[in-house]
Design an enzyme around this catalytic site. Structure first.
Site: not given
Ligand code: FPP
Length: 253
Positions: A31, A48, A142
């Site tokens: 997050d 992201h 893994l």
């Molecule tokens: C939460 O941050 C994160 C996500 C919804 C996406 C997670 C994706 C990645 C780390 C990249 C892609 C991964 C792969 C494996 C291809 P948020 O956007 O909710 O952050 P915020 O709460 O600060 O707005």
């Protein structure tokens, strides 16, 4: 000279030699990508993109520590209600990750499984999923579970329907349903329950992630935003896990 990260890993492995456990299964709620981008005046997708680098570091860290299963919450069912451009950017990142990393993951012995509701994925996303699962299917170091279009309540309901249908078909009676048979129809079948659940960015929530599986997991919440999460943060979480006493509801002294 050892880097700071190397020193923490060394300390962790010393603890293991002295009888400490390395978690067999680590699950992570990644997050804070949006906040990371906002703090820098960048569009959310840049957070992201940077988060994908942290995914690579988490995989490397798990391989270094000898963790056997890593489950990453990459896209929840609730995330389908984000703006279409953000969803498109996340799906593009998935296909980039697959194309760029699948061979290296296979070489390192990582087996990737995608867990979640595949019916909502586009044809292109499904091709990426098939490609990374196929290329890495022989990995035995893994298991990397990528939770995409994942919701735990949905998973539990789907498992319940599967078992109910088996009862109707006469393959099972309701009295046969126990924790083992239930866990065997969850997406995570084949992975033990997580020993350690990590959440980045300081939020104290489980957000519909692995609700059945985390019944006895140790929880580690760090204020670090996911794009900044590095191997040393992972090793710190594992060291803290080693210091905890896991009782599974029992009394130990
Ligand atoms: C939460 O941050 C994160 C996500 C919804 C996406 C997670 C994706 C990645 C780390 C990249 C892609 C991964 C792969 C494996 C291809 P948020 O956007 O909710 O952050 P915020 O709460 O600060 O707005």
């Amino acid at each position: 000279m050892l880097t700071e990260t190397g020193a923490i890993l060394e300390k962790l492995l010393e603890q293991v030699e002295a009888g400490g456990d390395v978690p067999r299964h680590i699950a992570i709620i990644m997050d804070g990508n949006g906040r990371w981008a906002r703090e820098r005046g960048l569009p959310r997708f840049m957070g992201h993109r940077e988060g994908m680098k942290a995914v690579r570091r988490a995989v490397t860290g798990c391989l270094e520590m000898g963790v056997e299963h890593l489950t990453l919450y990459a896209f929840s069912k609730e995330n389908w209600s984000r703006p279409p451009e953000e969803i498109a950017a996340l799906m593009k990142l998935l296909s980039e990750y697959v194309e760029r990393d699948k061979e290296e993951l296979a070489e390192k012995g990582v087996r990737v499984r995608v867990i979640g509701d595949r019916e909502l994925l586009s044809a292109a996303a499904l091709r990426s999923v098939a490609s990374i699962e196929g290329t890495t299917e022989r990995g035995d170091a893994l298991v990397l579970n990528l939770a995409i279009s994942y919701g735990s309540r949905d998973e539990i309901l789907a498992a319940t329907r599967t078992l109910a249908n088996r009862c109707i078909a006469g393959e099972l009676t309701p009295g046969d349903i126990d924790e083992t048979s239930f866990a065997s129809v969850l997406y995570t079948v084949g992975s033990p329950d997580p020993d350690l659940l990590i959440r980045t960015s300081g939020e104290m929530r489980v957000s519909n992630f692995l609700l059945w599986q985390i019944a006895y997991s140790e929880i580690h919440v760090t204020p670090v935003l996911w794009p900044d999460f590095g191997e040393s943060d992972l090793y710190e979480a594992a060291l803290e896990y080693q210091r905890r006493e896991r009782r599974f509801g029992r009394v130990t002294r």
